[in-house]
Design a protein around this motif. Structure first.
Motif, PDB file in Angstrom:
ATOM      1  N   PRO A  73       0.825  -1.207   0.000  1.00  9.76           N
ATOM      2  CA  PRO A  73       0.000   0.000   0.000  1.00  9.76           C
ATOM      3  C   PRO A  73       0.859   1.258   0.000  1.00  9.76           C
ATOM      4  O   PRO A  73       2.018   1.237   0.378  1.00  9.76           O
ATOM      5  CB  PRO A  73      -0.795  -0.117   1.300  1.00  9.76           C
ATOM      6  N   GLY A  74       0.248   2.339  -0.442  1.00  7.60           N
ATOM      7  CA  GLY A  74       0.953   3.619  -0.476  1.00  7.60           C
ATOM      8  C   GLY A  74       1.049   4.149  -1.888  1.00  7.60           C
ATOM      9  O   GLY A  74       0.422   3.648  -2.824  1.00  7.60           O
ATOM     10  N   ARG A  75       1.834   5.178  -2.040  1.00 12.37           N
ATOM     11  CA  ARG A  75       1.996   5.797  -3.348  1.00 12.37           C
ATOM     12  C   ARG A  75       2.699   4.836  -4.294  1.00 12.37           C
ATOM     13  O   ARG A  75       3.682   4.194  -3.913  1.00 12.37           O
ATOM     14  CB  ARG A  75       2.834   7.068  -3.200  1.00 12.37           C
ATOM     15  N   PRO A  76       2.238   4.733  -5.539  1.00  7.86           N
ATOM     16  CA  PRO A  76       2.929   3.860  -6.503  1.00  7.86           C
ATOM     17  C   PRO A  76       4.362   4.334  -6.734  1.00  7.86           C
ATOM     18  O   PRO A  76       4.627   5.536  -6.782  1.00  7.86           O
ATOM     19  CB  PRO A  76       2.098   4.004  -7.778  1.00  7.86           C
ATOM     20  N   ARG A  77       5.259   3.394  -6.866  1.00  7.88           N
ATOM     21  CA  ARG A  77       6.656   3.735  -7.101  1.00  7.88           C
ATOM     22  C   ARG A  77       6.829   4.304  -8.501  1.00  7.88           C
ATOM     23  O   ARG A  77       6.099   3.977  -9.426  1.00  7.88           O
ATOM     24  CB  ARG A  77       7.530   2.502  -6.945  1.00  7.88           C
ATOM     25  N   PHE A  81      10.173   3.588 -17.015  1.00  4.51           N
ATOM     26  CA  PHE A  81       9.664   4.107 -18.283  1.00  4.51           C
ATOM     27  C   PHE A  81       9.006   5.465 -18.130  1.00  4.51           C
ATOM     28  O   PHE A  81       8.910   6.221 -19.097  1.00  4.51           O
ATOM     29  CB  PHE A  81       8.655   3.132 -18.894  1.00  4.51           C
ATOM     30  N   GLU A  82       8.546   5.805 -16.940  1.00  7.43           N
ATOM     31  CA  GLU A  82       7.930   7.111 -16.739  1.00  7.43           C
ATOM     32  C   GLU A  82       8.952   8.224 -16.963  1.00  7.43           C
ATOM     33  O   GLU A  82       8.618   9.267 -17.529  1.00  7.43           O
ATOM     34  CB  GLU A  82       7.320   7.208 -15.340  1.00  7.43           C
ATOM     35  N   ASP A  83      10.194   8.004 -16.533  1.00  7.44           N
ATOM     36  CA  ASP A  83      11.248   8.987 -16.787  1.00  7.44           C
ATOM     37  C   ASP A  83      11.522   9.109 -18.281  1.00  7.44           C
ATOM     38  O   ASP A  83      11.641  10.221 -18.807  1.00  7.44           O
ATOM     39  CB  ASP A  83      12.540   8.594 -16.068  1.00  7.44           C
TER      40      ASP A  83
END
Length: 118
Positions: A73-77, A81-83
């Motif tokens: 749980p928590g914010r997605p890492r 590929f997002e960078d």
């Protein structure tokens, strides 16, 4: 960036009262690109290198693969590929296709890192 500049200032024995700009510190030490730009450039170069490999190589499988199971749980890492997507403005398929042409990928990397003069 702040940590990097603090280290440079400590190496040169420059304290805050000397009122020397970051550009002045970089020119004294002979560094014209920051660590963040270098990391961005090398990450894009590595992406291009792995993208040109055979699809059955372990590094290519690891780069394009997904993990089984659920994430904690928590914010997605932040994903690798997002960078690439953010820096190049290309989606994953377009980036992999663009990386097949080395000269084209070099231009994309230079433009994304600002080393092309733009």
């Amino acid at each position: 960036m702040a940590f990097e500049m603090r280290c440079y200032r400590r190496l040169l024995k420059i304290w805050w009262g000397m009122k020397i700009t970051n550009e002045g510190v970089k020119s004294r030490i002979g560094i014209y690109s920051d660590v963040v730009t270098t990391i961005k450039q090398r990450k894009l170069q590595m992406f291009g290198h792995i993208s040109r490999m055979e699809k059955k190589r372990i590094s290519n499988i690891a780069m394009e693969g997904t993990m089984e199971g659920t994430r904690p749980p928590g914010r997605p890492r932040r994903r690798w590929f997002e960078d690439i997507r953010e820096w190049t403005g290309l989606n994953l398929g377009e980036a992999i296709h663009a990386a097949q042409d080395r000269e084209n990928w070099k231009r994309i990397v230079q433009h994304a890192t600002g080393l092309d003069g733009s």
